[in-house]
Motif scaffolding. Structure first.
Motif, mmCIF file in Angstrom:
data_model
loop_
_atom_site.group_PDB
_atom_site.id
_atom_site.type_symbol
_atom_site.label_atom_id
_atom_site.label_comp_id
_atom_site.label_asym_id
_atom_site.label_seq_id
_atom_site.Cartn_x
_atom_site.Cartn_y
_atom_site.Cartn_z
ATOM 1 N N LEU A 1 26.201 40.824 44.348
ATOM 2 C CA LEU A 1 27.224 41.546 43.583
ATOM 3 C C LEU A 1 28.610 41.315 44.178
ATOM 4 O O LEU A 1 29.585 41.096 43.450
ATOM 5 C CB LEU A 1 26.912 43.036 43.541
ATOM 6 N N ALA A 2 28.713 41.359 45.500
ATOM 7 C CA ALA A 2 30.000 41.112 46.156
ATOM 8 C C ALA A 2 30.446 39.667 45.927
ATOM 9 O O ALA A 2 31.632 39.408 45.675
ATOM 10 C CB ALA A 2 29.896 41.411 47.647
ATOM 11 N N ALA B 1 31.762 39.362 42.481
ATOM 12 C CA ALA B 1 33.097 39.959 42.412
ATOM 13 C C ALA B 1 34.149 38.979 42.913
ATOM 14 O O ALA B 1 35.221 38.832 42.306
ATOM 15 C CB ALA B 1 33.141 41.248 43.223
ATOM 16 N N MET C 1 34.411 36.147 40.329
ATOM 17 C CA MET C 1 35.108 36.617 39.130
ATOM 18 C C MET C 1 36.602 36.757 39.394
ATOM 19 O O MET C 1 37.415 36.482 38.514
ATOM 20 C CB MET C 1 34.524 37.942 38.644
ATOM 21 N N THR C 2 36.983 37.170 40.589
ATOM 22 C CA THR C 2 38.399 37.275 40.925
ATOM 23 C C THR C 2 39.063 35.911 40.875
ATOM 24 O O THR C 2 40.144 35.757 40.296
ATOM 25 C CB THR C 2 38.572 37.889 42.332
ATOM 26 N N VAL D 1 36.994 43.496 35.954
ATOM 27 C CA VAL D 1 35.646 42.940 36.101
ATOM 28 C C VAL D 1 35.248 42.867 37.571
ATOM 29 O O VAL D 1 34.156 43.323 37.955
ATOM 30 C CB VAL D 1 35.555 41.548 35.433
ATOM 31 N N SER D 2 36.088 42.308 38.401
ATOM 32 C CA SER D 2 35.729 42.189 39.819
ATOM 33 C C SER D 2 35.680 43.556 40.492
ATOM 34 O O SER D 2 34.819 43.798 41.343
ATOM 35 C CB SER D 2 36.689 41.262 40.548
ATOM 36 N N ILE D 3 36.573 44.456 40.113
ATOM 37 C CA ILE D 3 36.530 45.816 40.667
ATOM 38 C C ILE D 3 35.241 46.509 40.247
ATOM 39 O O ILE D 3 34.614 47.202 41.051
ATOM 40 C CB ILE D 3 37.785 46.613 40.234
ATOM 41 N N TYR E 1 32.312 45.124 39.652
ATOM 42 C CA TYR E 1 31.213 44.607 40.474
ATOM 43 C C TYR E 1 31.258 45.160 41.896
ATOM 44 O O TYR E 1 30.223 45.461 42.491
ATOM 45 C CB TYR E 1 31.214 43.073 40.491
ATOM 46 N N LEU E 2 32.436 45.289 42.454
ATOM 47 C CA LEU E 2 32.555 45.858 43.802
ATOM 48 C C LEU E 2 32.147 47.330 43.827
ATOM 49 O O LEU E 2 31.475 47.774 44.759
ATOM 50 C CB LEU E 2 33.980 45.694 44.327
#
Length: 150
Positions: A45-46, A49, A52-53, A73-75, A77-78
């Motif tokens: 997941l990290a 993220a 995706m960033t 999106v990345s936030i 997932y984090l």
């Protein structure tokens, strides 16, 4: 009379036979396996993220819906990774403390292990309640939205 019963329960001890110890040992092994898989999932997941960033930052800036979603999106997932960390950590603590407690025959360590298992189950129960509540709210919003469209 009641004080006498209370003191009997204060000194209550539970002894586990070999079958119960075997069940606990096997439970700890499977819990450790699931905890390790959970930590790997959190790592993925990290990683997603981070990917995706970089992918979202490579896209051209736009004022449309994609522009608003870029950072979210990345936030997202984090946040999911951080939330998922708690039950996995509790499961890991249960597994490792149970193994140590059985090996060393330490009741205090086994008590800590059961406390971690309680926290794991409590977290999952609260998460289930939150998710069910969100589904109910979404259903109500959809019904109100569809009625307003008519």
């Amino acid at each position: 009379m009641e004080n006498e019963n209370q003191s009997q329960f204060d000194s209550f001890e539970l002894h586990l036979n070999q079958t119960a110890l075997d069940y606990l040992r096997e439970s700890a092994k499977w819990s450790m396996f699931l905890a390790i898989l959970g930590f790997i999932g959190i790592g993925f997941l990290a990683l997603v993220a981070i990917i995706m960033t970089s992918v979202m930052s490579a896209l051209p800036d736009s004022s449309g819906p994609l522009g608003a979603v870029k950072g979210v999106v990345s936030i997202f997932y984090l946040v999911i990774a951080v939330i998922y960390l708690f039950p996995v950590y509790y499961l890991y603590r249960y597994a490792s403390n149970t193994k140590k407690a059985i090996f060393s025959k330490d009741s205090a360590l086994l008590t800590d292990a059961f406390g971690a298992l309680k926290s794991h189950h409590k977290f999952l129960g609260i998460a289930a309640i939150v998710i069910i509540s969100l589904y109910i709210v979404m259903a109500i919003v959809m019904v109100i939205g569809f009625s307003a469209m008519r």
